[in-house]
Enzyme design. Structure first.
Site, short mmCIF file in Angstrom:
data_model
loop_
_atom_site.label_atom_id
_atom_site.label_comp_id
_atom_site.label_asym_id
_atom_site.label_seq_id
_atom_site.Cartn_x
_atom_site.Cartn_y
_atom_site.Cartn_z
N ASN A 161 5.12 -4.38 -2.60
CA ASN A 161 5.60 -3.54 -1.50
C ASN A 161 6.40 -4.32 -0.45
O ASN A 161 7.20 -3.74 0.26
CB ASN A 161 4.43 -2.82 -0.83
CG ASN A 161 3.25 -3.72 -0.57
OD1 ASN A 161 2.77 -4.41 -1.46
ND2 ASN A 161 2.79 -3.73 0.66
N CYS A 354 0.48 -2.44 7.23
CA CYS A 354 -0.84 -2.85 7.72
C CYS A 354 -0.74 -4.10 8.56
O CYS A 354 -1.38 -4.22 9.58
CB CYS A 354 -1.78 -3.12 6.55
SG CYS A 354 -1.46 -2.07 5.16
C1 LIG Z 1 1.19 2.34 -0.01
C2 LIG Z 1 0.53 1.51 -1.02
C3 LIG Z 1 -0.84 1.65 -1.27
C4 LIG Z 1 -1.73 2.58 -0.48
O1 LIG Z 1 -1.39 3.93 -0.67
P1 LIG Z 1 -1.87 5.07 0.35
O2 LIG Z 1 -1.40 6.33 -0.26
O3 LIG Z 1 -1.21 4.74 1.66
O4 LIG Z 1 -3.34 5.00 0.45
C5 LIG Z 1 -1.40 0.85 -2.24
N1 LIG Z 1 -0.66 -0.03 -2.94
C6 LIG Z 1 0.65 -0.19 -2.72
C7 LIG Z 1 1.43 -1.18 -3.54
C8 LIG Z 1 1.29 0.57 -1.75
O5 LIG Z 1 2.60 0.39 -1.53
#
Ligand SMILES: *Cc1c(COP(=O)(O)O)cnc(C)c1O
Length: 412
Positions: A161, A354
């Site tokens: 991400n 985060c």
């Molecule tokens: C956004 C994300 C999550 C968490 O997803 P939510 O729907 O916000 O709980 C987990 N892993 C990755 C790689 C993400 O980008």
């Protein structure tokens, strides 16, 4: 001192890795399920049957898109919950005895994975966190070397991400299949393979058999679907324990009245993303590489975090997410730059959503082995469906102006 430019009326949102706006056509298919088809899918009468039919259809849509069967899809309330269900669900199927079960992941996972691992370590499970190379690729040899007789789960993200690195999930899946065959002969427990595909679901091929995964997480929030919607693919024959107990919905794995509008929206968002991904990837890749070329041209001493695809012929499986730009700009404090960009109508981030709350340095950039001056100055632009060349031109103008000013007052 800073560039005197009036911000545009429309904001330039470049944080699609944090979340995406709901696609209007997704909102449209969700609409009837708030007030007209509002029934509880467990009810036997018409309203209930309608809601149940909508969930069944959504489950089939998703299953078809990932080459799975409908009963292998469990709907959850988002990526975090799916990840938790996969990891705790797999772990709790094994007792912590004299030889505690062992789990493996990478150092650059989302906190949903890393914090779950830490919690399990607190309960007595063992865990290994595998290094990545300078571009964020997991080291396959180290992964193989980390396997122990007690290993029960490997969890590696499909795409990162923060820096967009696409991990070689298919190669890992292939190797693990052979490894599991050997383990079966030795009477050792099968190692399950989970991939967090939240960032990949909108851009990459999600065929679970091609990837060779047992468990796969995806969510709506990152693919122009509703927030708090997601699914976990669980290969049939694999037993995991639920996190939530109650009425027994979702094959006993996720109790609670289903979020029918969310499920319907998730399936439609995923369908649209998969249908359009190759064309959209090509468009985004051109914008992304233009941005990177220009920033290198305008600003000295900038580095790109994550793989550089600019000189490569990119096939069906790219090395980097087509919408991800992550650069470090020594002499510029990431957080401060974000706030200035905001005042010019631009939304970007310093890595993960985060870490901007907790102000911790990015564990992902740190894992690349970068010096502190690069860790503290990283900034991410994640392009999206609405991003156009003129937006990029504007961002480049503001960004380079700001960096020049920042550097005048910094010591670097
Ligand atoms: C956004 C994300 C999550 C968490 O997803 P939510 O729907 O916000 O709980 C987990 N892993 C990755 C790689 C993400 O980008």
């Amino acid at each position: 001192m800073f560039p005197k430019i009036k911000p545009p009326k429309k904001r330039i949102y470049l944080d699609h890795a944090a979340t995406t706006p709901l696609d209007p056509s997704v909102e449209k298919v969700m609409r009837p399920f708030w007030q007209i088809h509002f029934g509880n899918p467990s009810s036997l009468y018409k309203e209930g049957r309608e809601a149940k039919a909508a969930i069944d259809q959504a489950r089939k849509t998703i299953a078809d898109l990932i080459d799975a069967r409908p009963n292998e899809i469990i709907f959850t309330a988002g990526g975090t919950e799916s990840v938790n269900l996969a990891i705790f669900g797999a772990a709790r199927n094994h007792k912590v005895g004299k030889r505690p079960p062992h789990l493996i992941t990478s150092k650059i996972e989302h906190h949903a994975v890393l914090k779950s691992f830490e919690a399990l370590e607190g309960e007595g499970y063992k865990a290994s966190y595998i290094d990545v190379d300078k571009q964020g690729f997991i080291n396959l040899d180290k992964l193989k070397a980390a396997v122990r007789p007690e290993t029960i789960l490997i969890s590696v993200m499909y795409a990162n991400n923060e820096i967009g690195t696409v991990e070689p999930i298919m190669e890992m899946g292939k190797w693990l299949k052979a490894e599991n065959a050997k383990r079966q002969a030795q009477n050792l427990s099968r190692i399950l393979f989970h991939t967090d595909a939240c960032q990949a679901a909108g851009a990459l091929d999600i065929n679970v058999n091609y990837l060779g995964v047992d468990l796969l997480t995806a969510n709506g929030s990152k693919i122009y679907g509703p927030k708090q919607s997601g699914f976990l693919y669980i290969r049939s024959g694999i037993a995991i324990k639920p996190l939530i107990y109650g009425g027994g919905q979702e094959r006993n794995l996720r109790s609670g009245t289903e979020n029918v509008p969310g499920i319907v929206g998730l399936a439609e968002a995923f369908r649209l993303a998969q249908k359009n991904r190759l064309k959209e990837n090509k468009r985004l890749r051109a914008l992304r590489d233009y941005f990177i070329n220009q920033i290198f041209k305008k600003i000295p001493e900038v580095i790109l975090n994550g793989p550089d695809e600019r000189k490569l012929k990119v096939g069906d499986t790219p090395l980097r997410l087509p919408n991800n730009i992550n650069i470090s700009i020594p002499g510029v404090e990431g957080e401060a730059l974000i706030l200035y960009l905001d005042s010019y109508g631009i939304s970007a981030s310093t890595g993960s959503a985060c870490s901007s709350v907790s102000q911790d340095p990015s564990h992902v950039i740190e894992a690349l082995g970068r010096e502190k001056k690069f860790v503290d100055s990283s900034i991410r632009f994640a392009l999206g469906k609405q991003t156009r060349k003129k937006d990029i031109e504007y961002v480049l103008k503001i960004l380079s102006g700001l960096i020049i000013e920042f550097r005048k007052v910094s010591r670097i």
